[in-house]
Write a protein that holds these residues in place. Structure first.
Motif, PDB file in Angstrom:
ATOM      1  N   ILE A   1       0.852  -1.177   0.000  1.00  0.00           N
ATOM      2  CA  ILE A   1       0.000   0.000   0.000  1.00  0.00           C
ATOM      3  C   ILE A   1       0.897   1.238   0.000  1.00  0.00           C
ATOM      4  N   HIS A   2       0.766   2.033  -1.019  1.00  0.00           N
ATOM      5  CA  HIS A   2       1.580   3.230  -1.170  1.00  0.00           C
ATOM      6  C   HIS A   2       0.716   4.456  -0.862  1.00  0.00           C
ATOM      7  N   TYR A   3       1.292   5.460  -0.282  1.00  0.00           N
ATOM      8  CA  TYR A   3       0.533   6.650   0.074  1.00  0.00           C
ATOM      9  C   TYR A   3       1.406   7.890  -0.027  1.00  0.00           C
ATOM     10  N   ARG A   4       0.753   9.030  -0.103  1.00  0.00           N
ATOM     11  CA  ARG A   4       1.444  10.304   0.040  1.00  0.00           C
ATOM     12  C   ARG A   4       0.496  11.299   0.698  1.00  0.00           C
ATOM     13  N   TYR A   5       1.065  12.135   1.537  1.00  0.00           N
ATOM     14  CA  TYR A   5       0.313  13.126   2.302  1.00  0.00           C
ATOM     15  C   TYR A   5       0.126  14.373   1.450  1.00  0.00           C
ATOM     16  N   LEU A   6      -1.137  14.846   1.355  1.00  0.00           N
ATOM     17  CA  LEU A   6      -1.440  16.012   0.522  1.00  0.00           C
ATOM     18  C   LEU A   6      -1.667  17.281   1.327  1.00  0.00           C
ATOM     19  N   GLY A   7      -1.732  17.183   2.653  1.00  0.00           N
ATOM     20  CA  GLY A   7      -1.878  18.378   3.475  1.00  0.00           C
ATOM     21  C   GLY A   7      -3.193  18.423   4.240  1.00  0.00           C
TER      22      GLY A   7
END
Length: 265
Positions: free
Chosen positions: A181-187
């Motif tokens: 599971i890959h993720y990135r924080y957008l704010g």
């Protein structure tokens, strides 16, 4: 419905390997809806996640049950009831046992995982359509978890621990394999939730993949909003499908450990 239930139960909070926030008495309820260009936003399913203290194998454990089901109006079209259960050692806050019981129309599936954290391995056992069980032992890492454990995985993390645009990866055990599971924080963002109001939220973009290499332009991609307070409640998740989109959002909550300070009155 099936895909969003898996995403919701399995990966709503899969964003860091910090300690889990399990709190006996907490109950979270979600509604799942579908909409398309010529199809109004319609609720088709529900997901419930409940935490309690129970006796398990002669000792006190925390138990979390997650259930996803089709709402009665739509069961004639597709009758689904998926149940996921884990037991957690309260001393270590690590999951020791996982079980799934899936019923989707005529299809059935059962699986169990038993964790051995000293050896860093999990014994998995599964069967579909009442066929003989298959078994396998999978290696574990600190990032390896089952579906329900991942649900609680990031709930003690502070927003300041994330950097905007930062990528990360976790792992989910599925029968005989590991899904990444890959993720990135957008704010930070103010998110309006149907029938609830507006919340201060942390926004993430996530993808369920099978390899280390991935792109947010393909595969199962979804957007996740989590309450920006100490509870870190998953508030909403949205994912496009071939025609239209599906969404799950918080419908009710009880027994929270902390005040819901993210709700904007």
């Amino acid at each position: 419905m099936k895909r969003l239930t898996l995403i919701l139960i399995a990966t709503l909070t899969t964003l860091t390997a910090s300690a889990q926030l399990y709190h006996a008495g907490e109950e979270l309820e979600y509604r799942v809806s579908y909409k398309a260009k010529y199809f109004p936003n319609t609720e088709i399913g529900a997901v419930e996640v409940k935490t309690a203290e129970v006796d398990f194998e002669g000792a006190k454990h925390l138990r979390v049950i997650g259930v996803g089901r089709t709402l009665p109006t739509y069961r004639w079209f597709f009758n689904m009831e998926d149940t996921y259960t884990i037991h957690i050692d309260p001393a270590t806050m690590r999951t020791v046992h996982f079980r799934s019981d899936i019923k989707e129309g005529s299809y059935t599936f059962e699986s169990t995982y038993r964790y051995d954290w000293e050896r860093m391995e999990a014994a998995t056992r599964w069967s579909s359509r009442k066929r003989p069980f298959k078994e396998m032992t999978l290696p574990l890492t600190e990032q390896s978890m089952d579906a329900i454990s991942l649900f609680f995985n990031m709930r003690t993390a502070e927003a300041e621990a994330f950097n905007k645009g930062e990528y990360g990866t976790l792992e989910m055990l599925l029968e005989d394999t590991v899904r990444r599971i890959h993720y990135r924080y957008l704010g930070r963002e103010v998110k309006k939730i149907r029938n609830q109001g507006k919340f201060r939220a942390l926004k993430f973009e996530c993808q369920l993949g099978t390899t280390e290499g991935y792109s947010f332009t393909d595969g199962t991609v979804f957007t996740l909003w989590i309450s920006d307070d100490r509870n870190k409640i998953p508030l909403s998740i949205e994912s496009p499908v071939r025609i239209g989109s599906i969404q799950a959002y918080i419908y009710d909550f009880r027994g929270l450990k902390y005040p819901l300070e993210s709700l904007i009155k």
